[in-house]
Design an enzyme around this catalytic site. Sequence first.
Site, PDB file in Angstrom:
ATOM      1  N   ASP A 290     -23.543  13.201   3.706  1.00 39.37           N
ATOM      2  CA  ASP A 290     -22.863  12.879   4.965  1.00 39.37           C
ATOM      3  C   ASP A 290     -23.354  11.512   5.434  1.00 39.37           C
ATOM      4  O   ASP A 290     -24.236  10.916   4.811  1.00 39.37           O
ATOM      5  CB  ASP A 290     -23.111  13.966   6.029  1.00 39.37           C
ATOM      6  CG  ASP A 290     -21.892  14.122   6.955  1.00 39.37           C
ATOM      7  OD1 ASP A 290     -21.367  15.243   7.076  1.00 39.37           O
ATOM      8  OD2 ASP A 290     -21.471  13.091   7.529  1.00 39.37           O
TER       9      ASP A 290
ATOM     10  N   ARG B  93     -25.155  10.680   7.949  1.00 41.14           N
ATOM     11  CA  ARG B  93     -26.548  10.633   8.409  1.00 41.14           C
ATOM     12  C   ARG B  93     -27.357  11.749   7.748  1.00 41.14           C
ATOM     13  O   ARG B  93     -26.828  12.837   7.498  1.00 41.14           O
ATOM     14  CB  ARG B  93     -26.599  10.806   9.947  1.00 41.14           C
ATOM     15  CG  ARG B  93     -26.270   9.527  10.709  1.00 41.14           C
ATOM     16  CD  ARG B  93     -26.142   9.757  12.197  1.00 41.14           C
ATOM     17  NE  ARG B  93     -24.955  10.544  12.502  1.00 41.14           N
ATOM     18  CZ  ARG B  93     -23.719  10.015  12.536  1.00 41.14           C
ATOM     19  NH1 ARG B  93     -23.546   8.746  12.208  1.00 41.14           N
ATOM     20  NH2 ARG B  93     -22.677  10.756  12.809  1.00 41.14           N
TER      21      ARG B  93
ATOM     22  N   GLY C 264     -20.461  18.683   8.447  1.00 40.05           N
ATOM     23  CA  GLY C 264     -19.343  18.986   9.360  1.00 40.05           C
ATOM     24  C   GLY C 264     -19.154  20.472   9.569  1.00 40.05           C
ATOM     25  O   GLY C 264     -19.879  21.296   9.001  1.00 40.05           O
ATOM     26  N   GLN C 265     -18.125  20.815  10.416  1.00 42.44           N
ATOM     27  CA  GLN C 265     -17.884  22.223  10.761  1.00 42.44           C
ATOM     28  C   GLN C 265     -17.667  23.064   9.505  1.00 42.44           C
ATOM     29  O   GLN C 265     -18.281  24.102   9.319  1.00 42.44           O
ATOM     30  CB  GLN C 265     -16.630  22.330  11.656  1.00 42.44           C
ATOM     31  CG  GLN C 265     -16.300  23.755  12.042  1.00 42.44           C
ATOM     32  CD  GLN C 265     -14.830  23.962  12.439  1.00 42.44           C
ATOM     33  OE1 GLN C 265     -13.985  23.101  12.235  1.00 42.44           O
ATOM     34  NE2 GLN C 265     -14.539  25.133  12.961  1.00 42.44           N
ATOM     35  N   LEU C 266     -16.814  22.598   8.609  1.00 42.96           N
ATOM     36  CA  LEU C 266     -16.514  23.350   7.381  1.00 42.96           C
ATOM     37  C   LEU C 266     -17.555  23.046   6.307  1.00 42.96           C
ATOM     38  O   LEU C 266     -18.061  23.952   5.636  1.00 42.96           O
ATOM     39  CB  LEU C 266     -15.120  22.927   6.899  1.00 42.96           C
ATOM     40  CG  LEU C 266     -14.452  23.757   5.813  1.00 42.96           C
ATOM     41  CD1 LEU C 266     -14.394  25.213   6.209  1.00 42.96           C
ATOM     42  CD2 LEU C 266     -13.040  23.220   5.565  1.00 42.96           C
TER      43      LEU C 266
ATOM     44  N   TYR D 112      -3.700  11.652  12.172  1.00 45.79           N
ATOM     45  CA  TYR D 112      -4.397  12.623  11.308  1.00 45.79           C
ATOM     46  C   TYR D 112      -3.388  13.306  10.382  1.00 45.79           C
ATOM     47  O   TYR D 112      -3.573  13.331   9.163  1.00 45.79           O
ATOM     48  CB  TYR D 112      -5.083  13.646  12.186  1.00 45.79           C
ATOM     49  CG  TYR D 112      -5.631  14.866  11.501  1.00 45.79           C
ATOM     50  CD1 TYR D 112      -5.080  16.124  11.741  1.00 45.79           C
ATOM     51  CD2 TYR D 112      -6.726  14.783  10.642  1.00 45.79           C
ATOM     52  CE1 TYR D 112      -5.596  17.256  11.142  1.00 45.79           C
ATOM     53  CE2 TYR D 112      -7.251  15.918  10.035  1.00 45.79           C
ATOM     54  CZ  TYR D 112      -6.675  17.153  10.294  1.00 45.79           C
ATOM     55  OH  TYR D 112      -7.178  18.284   9.702  1.00 45.79           O
TER      56      TYR D 112
ATOM     57  N   LYS E 121      -2.789  12.980   6.289  1.00 43.24           N
ATOM     58  CA  LYS E 121      -2.835  14.159   5.410  1.00 43.24           C
ATOM     59  C   LYS E 121      -1.560  14.243   4.553  1.00 43.24           C
ATOM     60  O   LYS E 121      -1.619  14.617   3.387  1.00 43.24           O
ATOM     61  CB  LYS E 121      -3.028  15.434   6.223  1.00 43.24           C
ATOM     62  CG  LYS E 121      -4.427  15.573   6.839  1.00 43.24           C
ATOM     63  CD  LYS E 121      -5.525  15.537   5.769  1.00 43.24           C
ATOM     64  CE  LYS E 121      -6.896  15.746   6.378  1.00 43.24           C
ATOM     65  NZ  LYS E 121      -7.979  15.639   5.373  1.00 43.24           N
TER      66      LYS E 121
HETATM   67  C1  VAH Z   1      -7.561  19.879  14.242  1.00 47.46           C
HETATM   68  N1  VAH Z   1      -9.010  21.665  13.462  1.00 47.46           N
HETATM   69  O1  VAH Z   1      -7.444  20.510  15.279  1.00 47.46           O
HETATM   70  C2  VAH Z   1      -8.086  20.624  13.007  1.00 47.46           C
HETATM   71  C3  VAH Z   1      -6.960  21.276  12.229  1.00 47.46           C
HETATM   72  C4  VAH Z   1      -4.801  22.550  12.316  1.00 47.46           C
HETATM   73  C5  VAH Z   1      -5.932  21.958  13.101  1.00 47.46           C
HETATM   74  O2  VAH Z   1      -6.380  20.389  11.357  1.00 47.46           O
HETATM   75  O3  VAH Z   1      -7.303  18.700  14.154  1.00 47.46           O
END
Ligand code: VAH
Length: 318
Positions: free
Chosen positions: A34, A36, A11-13, A139, A143
Amino acid sequence: MIKILIIGASGQLGSVLTQKLQEKYGVENIIASDLRMNPSFNGCFEVLDATDFDALKEIVIKFGITQIYHLAAILSANGEKAPLSTWDINMKSLFNVLEVSRLTNMEKVFFPSSIAVYGNDAPKIQTPQDYVLAPSTVYGISKVAGENWAKYYYEKYGLDIRSIRYPGVIGHQSLPGGGTTDYAIDIFHKAVKNEVFECFLESTSVLPMIYMDDTIRATIELMEAPKENITVRTSYNLSGMSFSPEELTKSIQKIYPEFKIVYKPDFRQKIAESWPSSIDDSAARADWNWKPQFDIDAMTSIMIEELKLKYTAELNIN
Ligand code: VAH
């Protein structure tokens, strides 16, 4: 002996953190994973779906894993396209990490949270570490739940799980995947290719952001801090800077005066409006000496330099 498993290593991070951890602890002590296979990966790479408890437990035992960085999650914008599936993936993978860590006496776990845990009711400026968390995205809800489960596993089982509420992370290493802050990455690709950038947020939408190098350094500094220094067991607020698309455009135009942006806000505008504009990260500064090193112009300069190299190399290859 340290053996680190990174979940979401493509992933990005994850892709950048994996490389930094390899440099720090040795390639042989890092197990990247990951969904794949990454054929071009240098080191040990395992295909892993973290929603599969048995598969995760098997890898942890096979390699004698002592630390897990759990970086796999569906982000804010993509999450809104499939709410229940997002909840299922984000929570099931976390529960598996928590339970496998408990059962195998894992030494340390890292779990990324996000400033997306805050909602419309939170103060927009210098949003405090401890405030009501009423997120408007699945999301963000996942969290908030994740932070509380992390704290529960610390208090009930003594699991040393640590977490950061990342702002928008900006890096040149990969294209973003499904976030609301992704405009701040895409814009640089368009600028370097001398193309007009169509922004999906309004020009004045200020959001907390951080450059990738600061993000990686903060993550490793948190994980290496003495356990007794960690006073926040939900998740630490963190920020590098705050800016709007308009301010980022002005920074880019210092290098590319002709660069142009047009604004076409979409559904992500409403998500952005529910988030803070700036973050109070004084707890991270006090507990483990957090201090950002990149401001908007330093980030812009390095992003443009790195993307110019990338696109020149691609042009030479083609
Ligand atoms: C998003 N890059 O945009 C993530 C992040 C604060 C943004 O959690 O969902």
